[in-house]
Design an enzyme around this catalytic site. Sequence first.
Site, PDB file in Angstrom:
ATOM      1  N   TYR A  10       3.504   9.422  -7.926  1.00 32.06           N
ATOM      2  CA  TYR A  10       2.570   9.462  -6.691  1.00 32.06           C
ATOM      3  C   TYR A  10       1.170   9.745  -7.333  1.00 32.06           C
ATOM      4  O   TYR A  10       0.114   9.516  -6.890  1.00 32.06           O
ATOM      5  CB  TYR A  10       3.104  10.172  -5.754  1.00 32.06           C
ATOM      6  CG  TYR A  10       2.247  10.281  -4.608  1.00 32.06           C
ATOM      7  CD1 TYR A  10       2.463   9.198  -3.624  1.00 32.06           C
ATOM      8  CD2 TYR A  10       1.085  11.231  -4.321  1.00 32.06           C
ATOM      9  CE1 TYR A  10       1.630   9.122  -2.521  1.00 32.06           C
ATOM     10  CE2 TYR A  10       0.336  11.023  -2.957  1.00 32.06           C
ATOM     11  CZ  TYR A  10       0.569   9.856  -2.278  1.00 32.06           C
ATOM     12  OH  TYR A  10      -0.256   9.801  -1.046  1.00 32.06           O
ATOM     13  N   LYS A  22      -1.323   2.740  -4.615  1.00 31.70           N
ATOM     14  CA  LYS A  22      -1.507   2.399  -5.879  1.00 31.70           C
ATOM     15  C   LYS A  22      -2.594   1.454  -6.317  1.00 31.70           C
ATOM     16  O   LYS A  22      -3.162   1.525  -7.424  1.00 31.70           O
ATOM     17  CB  LYS A  22      -0.167   2.189  -6.656  1.00 31.70           C
ATOM     18  CG  LYS A  22       0.754   3.341  -6.687  1.00 31.70           C
ATOM     19  CD  LYS A  22       0.210   4.399  -7.717  1.00 31.70           C
ATOM     20  CE  LYS A  22       0.799   5.674  -7.591  1.00 31.70           C
ATOM     21  NZ  LYS A  22       0.010   6.480  -7.315  1.00 31.70           N
ATOM     22  N   PRO A  67       0.711  -1.156   0.023  1.00 34.25           N
ATOM     23  CA  PRO A  67      -0.010   0.187  -0.004  1.00 34.25           C
ATOM     24  C   PRO A  67       0.717   1.292  -0.186  1.00 34.25           C
ATOM     25  O   PRO A  67       0.049   2.339  -0.265  1.00 34.25           O
ATOM     26  CB  PRO A  67      -0.715  -0.280   1.302  1.00 34.25           C
ATOM     27  CG  PRO A  67      -0.063  -1.140   2.106  1.00 34.25           C
ATOM     28  CD  PRO A  67       0.658  -1.948   1.266  1.00 34.25           C
TER      29      PRO A  67
HETATM   30  P1  FAD Z   1     -11.377  -6.060  -4.451  1.00 30.36           P
HETATM   31  O1  FAD Z   1     -11.585  -4.753  -3.744  1.00 30.36           O
HETATM   32  O2  FAD Z   1     -10.853  -7.148  -3.695  1.00 30.36           O
HETATM   33  O3  FAD Z   1     -12.728  -6.736  -4.760  1.00 30.36           O
HETATM   34  C1  FAD Z   1     -13.204  -7.992  -5.433  1.00 30.36           C
HETATM   35  C2  FAD Z   1     -14.463  -8.310  -4.976  1.00 30.36           C
HETATM   36  O4  FAD Z   1     -14.839  -9.632  -5.495  1.00 30.36           O
HETATM   37  C3  FAD Z   1     -14.840  -8.517  -3.815  1.00 30.36           C
HETATM   38  O5  FAD Z   1     -16.142  -7.800  -3.218  1.00 30.36           O
HETATM   39  C4  FAD Z   1     -14.998 -10.097  -3.093  1.00 30.36           C
HETATM   40  O6  FAD Z   1     -16.176 -10.312  -2.372  1.00 30.36           O
HETATM   41  C5  FAD Z   1     -15.520 -10.455  -4.654  1.00 30.36           C
HETATM   42  N1  FAD Z   1     -15.076 -11.952  -4.913  1.00 30.36           N
HETATM   43  C6  FAD Z   1     -14.178 -12.478  -4.449  1.00 30.36           C
HETATM   44  N2  FAD Z   1     -14.297 -13.694  -4.888  1.00 30.36           N
HETATM   45  C7  FAD Z   1     -15.546 -13.871  -5.558  1.00 30.36           C
HETATM   46  C8  FAD Z   1     -16.112 -14.950  -6.139  1.00 30.36           C
HETATM   47  N3  FAD Z   1     -15.601 -16.154  -6.072  1.00 30.36           N
HETATM   48  N4  FAD Z   1     -17.341 -14.764  -6.618  1.00 30.36           N
HETATM   49  C9  FAD Z   1     -17.917 -13.620  -6.701  1.00 30.36           C
HETATM   50  N5  FAD Z   1     -17.332 -12.545  -6.169  1.00 30.36           N
HETATM   51  C10 FAD Z   1     -16.002 -12.714  -5.613  1.00 30.36           C
HETATM   52  N6  FAD Z   1      -5.033   0.177  -1.541  1.00 30.36           N
HETATM   53  C11 FAD Z   1      -4.457   1.431  -1.333  1.00 30.36           C
HETATM   54  O7  FAD Z   1      -4.394   1.927  -2.311  1.00 30.36           O
HETATM   55  N7  FAD Z   1      -4.561   1.826   0.071  1.00 30.36           N
HETATM   56  C12 FAD Z   1      -4.829   1.183   0.736  1.00 30.36           C
HETATM   57  O8  FAD Z   1      -4.789   1.365   2.328  1.00 30.36           O
HETATM   58  C13 FAD Z   1      -5.375  -0.266   0.607  1.00 30.36           C
HETATM   59  N8  FAD Z   1      -5.646  -1.005   2.007  1.00 30.36           N
HETATM   60  C14 FAD Z   1      -5.839  -2.309   1.570  1.00 30.36           C
HETATM   61  C15 FAD Z   1      -6.276  -3.158   2.646  1.00 30.36           C
HETATM   62  C16 FAD Z   1      -6.772  -4.470   2.442  1.00 30.36           C
HETATM   63  C17 FAD Z   1      -7.016  -5.340   3.750  1.00 30.36           C
HETATM   64  C18 FAD Z   1      -6.798  -5.014   0.927  1.00 30.36           C
HETATM   65  C19 FAD Z   1      -7.440  -6.328   0.848  1.00 30.36           C
HETATM   66  C20 FAD Z   1      -6.472  -4.066  -0.090  1.00 30.36           C
HETATM   67  C21 FAD Z   1      -6.038  -2.775   0.491  1.00 30.36           C
HETATM   68  N9  FAD Z   1      -5.821  -1.932  -0.785  1.00 30.36           N
HETATM   69  C22 FAD Z   1      -5.237  -0.760  -0.735  1.00 30.36           C
HETATM   70  C23 FAD Z   1      -5.998  -2.212  -2.133  1.00 30.36           C
HETATM   71  C24 FAD Z   1      -7.249  -1.887  -2.973  1.00 30.36           C
HETATM   72  O9  FAD Z   1      -8.369  -1.662  -1.862  1.00 30.36           O
HETATM   73  C25 FAD Z   1      -7.612  -2.854  -3.908  1.00 30.36           C
HETATM   74  O10 FAD Z   1      -6.576  -2.567  -4.845  1.00 30.36           O
HETATM   75  C26 FAD Z   1      -8.874  -2.382  -4.435  1.00 30.36           C
HETATM   76  O11 FAD Z   1      -9.782  -2.931  -3.524  1.00 30.36           O
HETATM   77  C27 FAD Z   1      -9.178  -3.372  -5.652  1.00 30.36           C
HETATM   78  O12 FAD Z   1     -10.015  -3.478  -6.126  1.00 30.36           O
HETATM   79  P2  FAD Z   1     -10.848  -4.824  -6.952  1.00 30.36           P
HETATM   80  O13 FAD Z   1     -12.437  -4.391  -7.170  1.00 30.36           O
HETATM   81  O14 FAD Z   1     -10.131  -5.063  -7.988  1.00 30.36           O
HETATM   82  O15 FAD Z   1     -10.782  -5.909  -5.884  1.00 30.36           O
HETATM   83  C1  DHB Z   2      -4.024   5.641   2.840  1.00 29.85           C
HETATM   84  C2  DHB Z   2      -3.388   4.373   2.322  1.00 29.85           C
HETATM   85  C3  DHB Z   2      -2.307   4.075   1.596  1.00 29.85           C
HETATM   86  O1  DHB Z   2      -1.844   3.060   1.538  1.00 29.85           O
HETATM   87  C4  DHB Z   2      -1.594   5.524   1.260  1.00 29.85           C
HETATM   88  O2  DHB Z   2      -0.453   5.134   0.581  1.00 29.85           O
HETATM   89  C5  DHB Z   2      -2.171   6.533   1.480  1.00 29.85           C
HETATM   90  C6  DHB Z   2      -3.151   6.716   2.309  1.00 29.85           C
HETATM   91  C7  DHB Z   2      -5.250   5.752   3.333  1.00 29.85           C
HETATM   92  O3  DHB Z   2      -5.908   4.393   3.673  1.00 29.85           O
HETATM   93  O4  DHB Z   2      -5.627   6.651   3.788  1.00 29.85           O
END
Ligand code: FAD
Ligand code: DHB
Length: 388
Positions: A383, A296, A292
């Site tokens: 960034y 990105k 994180p």
């Molecule tokens: P996801 O948000 O993971 O969504 C995938 C969806 O698919 C979910 O709702 C899930 O329930 C669903 N799914 C899974 N398997 C199945 C299935 N078999 N059938 C149907 N549905 C399914 N990024 C940052 O930039 N800063 C952060 O601070 C940050 N913190 C994070 C903390 C955590 C715990 C995690 C896991 C990620 C974090 N990220 C962060 C990354 C960011 O949240 C993700 O890059 C973003 O959520 C990606 O979106 P997505 O829709 O691709 O995947």
């Molecule tokens: C937050 C998370 C991140 O990973 C980051 O680089 C900056 C902000 C946030 O959750 O606010």
Amino acid sequence: MRHQVCIIGGGPSGLLLSLLLRRAGVDAVLLERRSRDYVLARIRAGVLEQGLCDLLREAGVGTRLDAEGFVHGGTVIAAHGQTVPIGLRTLTGKTVTIYGQTEVTRDLYGELDRIGAPVIHEAEDVTIHDADRGAPFVTFTQNGTSHRVDCDYIAGCDGFHGVSRRTIPAAVRRDYEHVYPFGWLGILSETRPLHHELVYAGHERGFALCSMRNAHLSRHYLQVPLADRPGDWSDEAFWDELRRRLPPDLAETLETGPSIEKSIAPLRSFISEPMRWGRLFLAGDAAHIVPPTGAKGLNLAASDVFYLSRALIARYAGDESLLETYSATALARVWKASRFSWSMTRMLHSFPDEGDFLRRMQGAEMAHLAGSPAAQTALAENYVGLPW
Ligand code: FAD
Ligand code: DHB
């Protein structure tokens, strides 16, 4: 049922893709494994690049973002006794917007409801069939009843633990992975943000980040050992440790209070290639994970969705060429953003097994950053987000 596109996963990638396709007249159904309440309770990213903000506006969900998001023209990197303001706007002409992923998701669901787009929650046992043939379909169960979706294309937006990537045969797929020996402990608290910009702090005890959601809601993170559990950390222990890792002048001004959420996320760099197999296309965390540091993850999901929505819309207008190049186009940006996230992580975290050499290298990198407008510009342009 039959739809042109079947989207698996109702996180930000799947929701945004569904909305962009609908707006262009492409018929898509979305299958999500969890309930909506569960999806909306997840607290994740908070920093949106301009590209993602523009895409949300294009999708018709920019109103609350524009009213409630906080535009930041800079960020702060503090480590090894140096506090370096990075003038994002001055150096790149661009800004980032602070608006929580939870709010993005809420806005997307609201708009999909409003236009009557089909979103199916609690879809269990989602299985992809014949993605490498001409007539793919997806099966799932809901409340014990089996369903089948026939479609032209499948968008795998189901995150790191989803089924889509694993449907691609191992012989076709190549995974690249780097696991970091620590996690981030995050808390949300109804306290004043530390500073008007985000502060990324490197310290020999470990990394700390002071972020925010609004003027009264802070999001702070600490690097912690992988074995730690949120319950191991009292609020008092969290605030004490955060204070130790911040530059003393900032630490003095830190407002503390009870946490309203506390969780730990492991850090990982992961990229799976290719992002397409036959009629299955991966987007977002289904194909790649970044640590994180640098915020990105969500933004990379958005650029995938941008490329994939354009490619599918062009296909239904008679041009398949963007679908052919989707994987290569998306991966080119994914690798660059992954490199940035990896290098920010390396520069600011403590790596207990790597000893003093790395620590001195980190010090030299900070000294270079502090003294070099070119180094600050390079950090700033990554960034705020590389061009799409
Ligand atoms: P996801 O948000 O993971 O969504 C995938 C969806 O698919 C979910 O709702 C899930 O329930 C669903 N799914 C899974 N398997 C199945 C299935 N078999 N059938 C149907 N549905 C399914 N990024 C940052 O930039 N800063 C952060 O601070 C940050 N913190 C994070 C903390 C955590 C715990 C995690 C896991 C990620 C974090 N990220 C962060 C990354 C960011 O949240 C993700 O890059 C973003 O959520 C990606 O979106 P997505 O829709 O691709 O995947
Ligand atoms: C937050 C998370 C991140 O990973 C980051 O680089 C900056 C902000 C946030 O959750 O606010």
